[in-house]
Design an enzyme around this catalytic site. Sequence first.
Site, mmCIF file in Angstrom:
data_model
loop_
_atom_site.group_PDB
_atom_site.id
_atom_site.type_symbol
_atom_site.label_atom_id
_atom_site.label_comp_id
_atom_site.label_asym_id
_atom_site.label_seq_id
_atom_site.Cartn_x
_atom_site.Cartn_y
_atom_site.Cartn_z
ATOM 1 N N GLU A 22 0.867 -1.098 0.078
ATOM 2 C CA GLU A 22 0.033 -0.003 -0.018
ATOM 3 C C GLU A 22 0.860 1.297 -0.082
ATOM 4 O O GLU A 22 1.776 1.171 0.663
ATOM 5 C CB GLU A 22 -1.038 0.144 1.200
ATOM 6 C CG GLU A 22 -1.628 1.317 1.336
ATOM 7 C CD GLU A 22 -2.510 1.181 2.967
ATOM 8 O OE1 GLU A 22 -2.446 0.216 3.567
ATOM 9 O OE2 GLU A 22 -3.037 2.309 3.228
ATOM 10 N N GLU A 67 -10.290 -2.648 5.808
ATOM 11 C CA GLU A 67 -9.487 -2.342 6.844
ATOM 12 C C GLU A 67 -10.261 -2.158 8.142
ATOM 13 O O GLU A 67 -11.402 -1.412 8.038
ATOM 14 C CB GLU A 67 -8.510 -1.088 6.643
ATOM 15 C CG GLU A 67 -7.720 -0.815 7.704
ATOM 16 C CD GLU A 67 -6.769 0.554 7.631
ATOM 17 O OE1 GLU A 67 -7.022 1.093 6.457
ATOM 18 O OE2 GLU A 67 -5.831 0.823 8.479
HETATM 19 C C1 CS2 Z 1 -2.809 4.223 7.635
HETATM 20 C C2 CS2 Z 1 -3.528 5.161 8.332
HETATM 21 O O1 CS2 Z 1 -4.597 2.661 8.119
HETATM 22 C C3 CS2 Z 1 -3.846 2.970 7.030
HETATM 23 O O2 CS2 Z 1 -3.377 2.488 6.044
HETATM 24 O O3 CS2 Z 1 -2.344 4.640 6.408
HETATM 25 O O4 CS2 Z 1 -3.599 4.568 9.548
HETATM 26 C C4 CS2 Z 1 -3.036 6.552 8.261
HETATM 27 O O5 CS2 Z 1 -1.857 6.453 8.649
HETATM 28 C C5 CS2 Z 1 -4.151 7.536 9.239
HETATM 29 O O6 CS2 Z 1 -5.253 7.336 8.602
HETATM 30 C C6 CS2 Z 1 -3.649 8.922 9.410
HETATM 31 O O7 CS2 Z 1 -4.588 9.747 10.157
HETATM 32 MG MG MG Z 2 -2.207 3.508 4.936
#
Ligand code: CS2
Ligand code: MG
Length: 413
Positions: free
Chosen positions: A247, A350
């Site tokens: 990612e 996620e």
């Molecule tokens: C991250 C996020 O979940 C992810 O893939 O990229 O945790 C990101 O760092 C946060 O949403 C930033 O607030």
């Molecule tokens: Mg991310």
Amino acid sequence: MRIEHAETVVTSPGRNFVTLRVTTEDGITGLGDATLNGRELAVEACLREHVVPLLTGRDAARIEDTWQYLYRGAYWRRGPVTMAALAAVDTALWDIKAKAAGMPLYQLLGGASRRGALAYGHASGRDVPELLDSVRAHLEQGYRAVRIQTGVPGLGTVYGVASSAADGEGRYDYEPARRAAGGPALPVEETWDTRAYLRHVPRVFEAVRHEFGPELPLLHDGHHRMTPIQAARLGRDLEPYDLFWLEDATPGEDQAALRLIRQHTTTPLAIGEVFNSVHDYTTLLTERLIDYVRSAVTHTGGVTGMRKLLDFAAVYGIKSGMHGPTDISPVGMAAALHLDLAVHNFGIQEYMRHSADTLEVFRTSYRFEDGLLHPSDTPGLGVELDTEAARRFPYRPAYLPVNRLTDGTVHDW
Ligand code: CS2
Ligand code: MG
């Protein structure tokens, strides 16, 4: 079904959330998530000062017209603040429409295309032994896919590593937006070394595959930090470990950079959590440069905006992988789950589990069972906001970290 009232609710049960609540003349309420981590009050002000005054008296049922009215009518379109504000209105109107129909939202989106949405959790560790324990804990919690992040030898705190062990409910305390110790609210600064990271990551995945075998879907977040050729190298070095996706291998706004990465590696690519409209993806999708779109309903113009994006992605065989960290509120998570259940080109969701305090403010009905998430069959989104509880957690400014290379140069965090 006229809109009678709309208001923003800012609450901070461990981290900041902005929610829009819309009420119709017949007393139906709808919720929309407007949380933009580190810039929350910009969205709240956009809603309160510029958008909410346009909603009173509008027909809540005219969702597409309201979306176009707010998107084109703003003149200054797109951008994270505008699209988060639009997302909150749109999501709240879908919540209202589904409640008025007495159905869970996914039924209005075409009904269920699957039993549930495959979820992935955030396994992490400062070192490999701690990471392996975290993977084990996530498997015990029922996850059937996990993201792998660790510290990097020689560096201090880096992105993605939980700062503490799991709580009694197996939830990890990982909130990147924090204040510098003491003093005014300033971003914490972290130090980064991509070459050290590139040397380290393949060893991490070799250890995870050795411990857990070849089948477990493993994901990894490069978090925007590599150059295209560095990302190409990492993608190639990780091919033996058969990742579900890599990612944000590079800062996604340079869409053409993905052409180079694609030429060098078959590791699947996911990008888009910092994007806010389908226009951010045009090259990536039409040239099939990615395999999953990472946007969240909260940041991409709501259910309407996300559906437009996913239908465009489907034309090119590209699937969803919606963003679901704890800075997407339970309202935004629920909206994602209704789309996850309904669209054909679902990939994975996620799912960082919110804290007990957050779930005290946002009363959810979605379920996580056997590795799958289901939005529930509660009419609407299936989330209610407890305003009494929300008041108990006043807003506290917090910034996402700033990253610097070892020579002090500002880098992508
Ligand atoms: C991250 C996020 O979940 C992810 O893939 O990229 O945790 C990101 O760092 C946060 O949403 C930033 O607030
Ligand atoms: Mg991310």
